[in-house]
Scaffold this active site. Structure first.
Site, PDB file in Angstrom:
ATOM      1  N   HIS A  72      32.424  39.664  52.954  1.00  0.00           N
ATOM      2  CA  HIS A  72      31.918  41.041  52.917  1.00  0.00           C
ATOM      3  C   HIS A  72      30.426  41.022  52.644  1.00  0.00           C
ATOM      4  O   HIS A  72      29.993  40.502  51.623  1.00  0.00           O
ATOM      5  CB  HIS A  72      32.629  41.841  51.813  1.00  0.00           C
ATOM      6  N   TYR A 201      33.703  52.349  46.695  1.00  0.00           N
ATOM      7  CA  TYR A 201      33.734  52.744  45.276  1.00  0.00           C
ATOM      8  C   TYR A 201      33.369  54.224  45.237  1.00  0.00           C
ATOM      9  O   TYR A 201      32.274  54.594  45.668  1.00  0.00           O
ATOM     10  CB  TYR A 201      32.712  51.953  44.451  1.00  0.00           C
ATOM     11  N   PRO A 293      37.248  46.196  35.308  1.00  0.00           N
ATOM     12  CA  PRO A 293      37.239  45.591  36.651  1.00  0.00           C
ATOM     13  C   PRO A 293      36.234  46.184  37.634  1.00  0.00           C
ATOM     14  O   PRO A 293      36.077  45.653  38.736  1.00  0.00           O
ATOM     15  CB  PRO A 293      38.677  45.810  37.141  1.00  0.00           C
ATOM     16  N   LYS A 297      34.035  41.288  38.071  1.00  0.00           N
ATOM     17  CA  LYS A 297      33.409  40.119  37.443  1.00  0.00           C
ATOM     18  C   LYS A 297      34.372  39.203  36.682  1.00  0.00           C
ATOM     19  O   LYS A 297      34.020  38.049  36.383  1.00  0.00           O
ATOM     20  CB  LYS A 297      32.315  40.577  36.456  1.00  0.00           C
ATOM     21  N   TYR A 385      26.070  42.367  41.711  1.00  0.00           N
ATOM     22  CA  TYR A 385      27.395  42.389  42.332  1.00  0.00           C
ATOM     23  C   TYR A 385      27.724  41.045  42.979  1.00  0.00           C
ATOM     24  O   TYR A 385      28.854  40.552  42.851  1.00  0.00           O
ATOM     25  CB  TYR A 385      27.473  43.524  43.365  1.00  0.00           C
TER      26      TYR A 385
HETATM   27  P1  RFL Z   1      44.780  34.938  32.817  1.00  0.00           P
HETATM   28  O1  RFL Z   1      44.809  35.172  34.290  1.00  0.00           O
HETATM   29  O2  RFL Z   1      45.169  36.039  31.913  1.00  0.00           O
HETATM   30  O3  RFL Z   1      45.680  33.658  32.536  1.00  0.00           O
HETATM   31  C1  RFL Z   1      46.033  33.257  31.235  1.00  0.00           C
HETATM   32  C2  RFL Z   1      47.320  32.472  31.299  1.00  0.00           C
HETATM   33  O4  RFL Z   1      47.668  32.040  29.989  1.00  0.00           O
HETATM   34  C3  RFL Z   1      49.055  32.278  29.767  1.00  0.00           C
HETATM   35  N1  RFL Z   1      49.306  32.406  28.322  1.00  0.00           N
HETATM   36  C4  RFL Z   1      49.768  31.394  27.558  1.00  0.00           C
HETATM   37  N2  RFL Z   1      50.110  30.135  27.852  1.00  0.00           N
HETATM   38  C5  RFL Z   1      50.558  29.359  26.832  1.00  0.00           C
HETATM   39  N3  RFL Z   1      50.686  29.803  25.548  1.00  0.00           N
HETATM   40  C6  RFL Z   1      50.365  31.083  25.215  1.00  0.00           C
HETATM   41  N4  RFL Z   1      50.498  31.501  23.958  1.00  0.00           N
HETATM   42  C7  RFL Z   1      49.887  31.917  26.236  1.00  0.00           C
HETATM   43  N5  RFL Z   1      49.463  33.211  26.261  1.00  0.00           N
HETATM   44  C8  RFL Z   1      49.127  33.484  27.525  1.00  0.00           C
HETATM   45  C9  RFL Z   1      49.342  33.542  30.553  1.00  0.00           C
HETATM   46  O5  RFL Z   1      50.728  33.658  30.857  1.00  0.00           O
HETATM   47  C10 RFL Z   1      48.482  33.317  31.780  1.00  0.00           C
HETATM   48  O6  RFL Z   1      49.178  32.644  32.813  1.00  0.00           O
HETATM   49  O7  RFL Z   1      43.316  34.465  32.347  1.00  0.00           O
HETATM   50  P2  RFL Z   1      42.231  33.565  33.118  1.00  0.00           P
HETATM   51  O8  RFL Z   1      42.867  32.341  33.717  1.00  0.00           O
HETATM   52  O9  RFL Z   1      41.091  33.414  32.191  1.00  0.00           O
HETATM   53  O10 RFL Z   1      41.775  34.442  34.372  1.00  0.00           O
HETATM   54  C11 RFL Z   1      41.087  35.641  34.207  1.00  0.00           C
HETATM   55  C12 RFL Z   1      41.405  36.612  35.344  1.00  0.00           C
HETATM   56  O11 RFL Z   1      42.812  36.708  35.478  1.00  0.00           O
HETATM   57  C13 RFL Z   1      40.790  38.012  35.111  1.00  0.00           C
HETATM   58  O12 RFL Z   1      39.486  37.891  34.577  1.00  0.00           O
HETATM   59  C14 RFL Z   1      40.698  38.839  36.405  1.00  0.00           C
HETATM   60  O13 RFL Z   1      41.960  39.085  36.926  1.00  0.00           O
HETATM   61  C15 RFL Z   1      39.965  40.169  36.163  1.00  0.00           C
HETATM   62  N6  RFL Z   1      39.925  41.041  37.341  1.00  0.00           N
HETATM   63  C16 RFL Z   1      39.004  40.838  38.341  1.00  0.00           C
HETATM   64  N7  RFL Z   1      38.141  39.803  38.287  1.00  0.00           N
HETATM   65  C17 RFL Z   1      37.278  39.562  39.322  1.00  0.00           C
HETATM   66  O14 RFL Z   1      36.477  38.608  39.229  1.00  0.00           O
HETATM   67  N8  RFL Z   1      37.240  40.337  40.463  1.00  0.00           N
HETATM   68  C18 RFL Z   1      38.071  41.400  40.595  1.00  0.00           C
HETATM   69  O15 RFL Z   1      38.048  42.033  41.659  1.00  0.00           O
HETATM   70  C19 RFL Z   1      38.976  41.709  39.515  1.00  0.00           C
HETATM   71  N9  RFL Z   1      39.817  42.737  39.601  1.00  0.00           N
HETATM   72  C20 RFL Z   1      40.809  42.131  37.445  1.00  0.00           C
HETATM   73  C21 RFL Z   1      40.722  42.959  38.601  1.00  0.00           C
HETATM   74  C22 RFL Z   1      41.763  42.392  36.464  1.00  0.00           C
HETATM   75  C23 RFL Z   1      42.608  43.469  36.605  1.00  0.00           C
HETATM   76  N10 RFL Z   1      43.568  43.666  35.590  1.00  0.00           N
HETATM   77  C24 RFL Z   1      44.934  43.891  35.812  1.00  0.00           C
HETATM   78  C25 RFL Z   1      43.189  43.423  34.210  1.00  0.00           C
HETATM   79  C26 RFL Z   1      41.563  44.039  38.760  1.00  0.00           C
HETATM   80  C27 RFL Z   1      42.492  44.326  37.749  1.00  0.00           C
HETATM   81  C28 RFL Z   1      43.345  45.546  37.947  1.00  0.00           C
HETATM   82  C1  PHB Z   2      40.598  44.367  44.001  1.00  0.00           C
HETATM   83  O1  PHB Z   2      40.618  44.203  45.223  1.00  0.00           O
HETATM   84  O2  PHB Z   2      41.616  44.230  43.298  1.00  0.00           O
HETATM   85  C2  PHB Z   2      39.335  44.758  43.337  1.00  0.00           C
HETATM   86  C3  PHB Z   2      38.166  44.817  44.091  1.00  0.00           C
HETATM   87  C4  PHB Z   2      36.974  45.199  43.481  1.00  0.00           C
HETATM   88  C5  PHB Z   2      36.962  45.497  42.126  1.00  0.00           C
HETATM   89  C6  PHB Z   2      38.136  45.421  41.385  1.00  0.00           C
HETATM   90  C7  PHB Z   2      39.323  45.048  41.988  1.00  0.00           C
HETATM   91  O3  PHB Z   2      35.803  45.891  41.549  1.00  0.00           O
END
Ligand code: RFL
Ligand code: PHB
Length: 391
Positions: A72, A201, A293, A297, A385
């Site tokens: 993108h 957005y 989110p 980042k 971004y």
């Molecule tokens: P995770 O993915 O939470 O993984 C942690 C893992 O640890 C396990 N765990 C344990 N294991 C052993 N013992 C314990 N006591 C434990 N407790 C927990 C869990 O089961 C899990 O498997 O953390 P990690 O690896 O640091 O990754 C971080 C990312 O997942 C997170 O930052 C992103 O998903 C955030 N995020 C986004 N980030 C982006 O860079 N671009 C995006 O577009 C974006 N969109 C988003 C997002 C997060 C969202 N939500 C739901 C919070 C959109 C959403 C809606």
């Molecule tokens: C997504 O596709 O899940 C998404 C994209 C952009 C964002 C957050 C989430 O800023």
């Protein structure tokens, strides 16, 4: 059992760290609380910065992403009923982002790990961390009725916001900073073609909306909602109706709706724990920091931490130098706080805050007007971004 590094958590941070350590010949194991299917079932990030895509390639898991990821070079800001394009490529001298779901990143990392027969203990219960202020820390857990203890030289806490790693640091040794937002995001995943080929957005009087995607046939949409919203209140039809009200007429007309394959509410929070290292324990990814989110980042910050941590551990084990370990926390935090600032700012600009009323809405619209009309302001947005460079 003995290893050099015990990684707690098999989300993207833990799996990527494992891949980089394996490549360098450093012995490690991963301990994960959930099953592999549960980890794959979480629908989260979608936008990868160049720093992340480069690191996935370096780790040897970039092939499918390079084939299937959608490059993108811009996105749209929608306000006062009109869309304005932010041309990322032109504003940043050629930088872009890649849309490729976190689920797919996780799947690629899991498959590579399985192919190399690297040890991962899924469904580990009562995971506990011991002795991080000494020379030989341990991770203990129970699995299938068997108690296991892993002796190691370092522990990587990659277990997300609710994990055990950060909670194992004595309170006096850690300081946390937090902001909780008075709303959440209701997200829907559906097998329908995206409304636009780039992300939208939207700032509207009814609240924020985001149109994103996973592929040419799978869309991801979000709308701002009360954080305690019961999901039952949102039938698929109710979601699509509300989303349409937050789009411009052209997008409203083009929107293809269909049954949701996932629907969930995510709370929005900014959070940082300092420092990110305590003795022999390193925190990485969501275990150390959370961003709302809006700026996309979270995953990208996590991969930045993992890059620094893998470098520090490789330096320690292969080159017998400790400088990387000593500087890990400050190196990460300088990048983390810049992303925290950007994510907070973009969230504040795009969402409806109950307390700021019509005045707040007008101020946001004026700032958005300025943003799309000023090269300086849109360059700053674009630069953040696509991701600030790793130092
Ligand atoms: P995770 O993915 O939470 O993984 C942690 C893992 O640890 C396990 N765990 C344990 N294991 C052993 N013992 C314990 N006591 C434990 N407790 C927990 C869990 O089961 C899990 O498997 O953390 P990690 O690896 O640091 O990754 C971080 C990312 O997942 C997170 O930052 C992103 O998903 C955030 N995020 C986004 N980030 C982006 O860079 N671009 C995006 O577009 C974006 N969109 C988003 C997002 C997060 C969202 N939500 C739901 C919070 C959109 C959403 C809606
Ligand atoms: C997504 O596709 O899940 C998404 C994209 C952009 C964002 C957050 C989430 O800023």
């Amino acid at each position: 059992m003995k290893t050099q590094v015990c990684i707690v958590g098999a989300g993207p941070s833990g799996l990527l760290l494992g891949a980089l350590l394996a490549k360098a010949g450093i012995d490690h194991v991963i301990v994960e609380r959930q099953s592999a299917d549960y980890v794959l079932g979480r629908i989260r990030a979608g936008v990868l910065e160049q720093v992340t895509t480069d690191l996935l390639v370096e780790a040897g898991v970039g092939e499918r992403m390079q084939r299937e990821g959608l490059v993108h070079d811009g996105f749209d800001l929608l306000f006062k009923g009109t869309r304005h394009r932010i041309d990322l490529r032109a504003l940043t001298g050629g930088k872009v982002v890649t849309v490729y779901g976190q689920t797919e990143v996780t799947r690629d990392l899991m498959q590579a790990r399985q192919a190399q027969q690297l040890p991962t203990y899924y469904e580990a219960q009562n995971v506990a961390i011991h002795g991080i202020d000494g020379e030989s820390p341990k991770v203990s857990f129970r699995r299938g009725g068997v108690e296991t203890e892993i002796e190691c030289e370092f522990i990587a806490g990659c277990d997300g916001y609710h994990g055990v790693s950060r909670q194992s640091v004595p309170q006096r040794a850690i300081k946390t900073f937090e902001k909780v937002y008075p709303f959440g995001w209701l997200g829907v995943l559906a097998d329908v073609p995206p409304v636009s080929h780039e992300l939208i957005y939207a700032n509207t009087e009814r609240g924020f909306a985001l149109c994103s995607m996973r592929s040419a046939t799978r869309s991801r949409y979000y709308i701002q909602c009360p954080v305690d919203e019961p999901l039952e209140k949102w039938s698929d039809d109710a979601f699509w109706d509300e989303l349409k009200l937050r789009l411009d007429p052209h997008a409203r007309e083009r929107l293809v709706t269909g049954p949701s394959i996932e629907k969930s509410v995510a709370p929005l929070r900014s959070f940082v724990a300092e420092p990110m290292r305590f003795g022999r324990l390193f925190l990485a990814g969501d275990a150390a920091h959370i961003v709302p989110p809006t700026g996309a980042k979270g995953l990208n910050l996590a991969t930045g931490d993992v890059k620094y941590l893998s470098e520090a551990l490789i330096e320690y084990f292969i080159e017998k130098r400790e400088a990387g370990i000593a500087h890990y926390s400050s190196r990460c935090l300088s990048r983390v706080w810049k992303a925290e600032r950007f994510s907070w700012w973009f969230t504040s600009l795009m969402h409806r805050f109950p307390e700021s009323g019509e005045f707040g809405q007008k101020i946001q619209e004026a700032e958005l007007d300025y943003l799309v009309g000023s090269v300086a302001a849109s360059t700053s947005l674009a630069e953040n971004y696509v991701g600030l460079p790793l130092q």
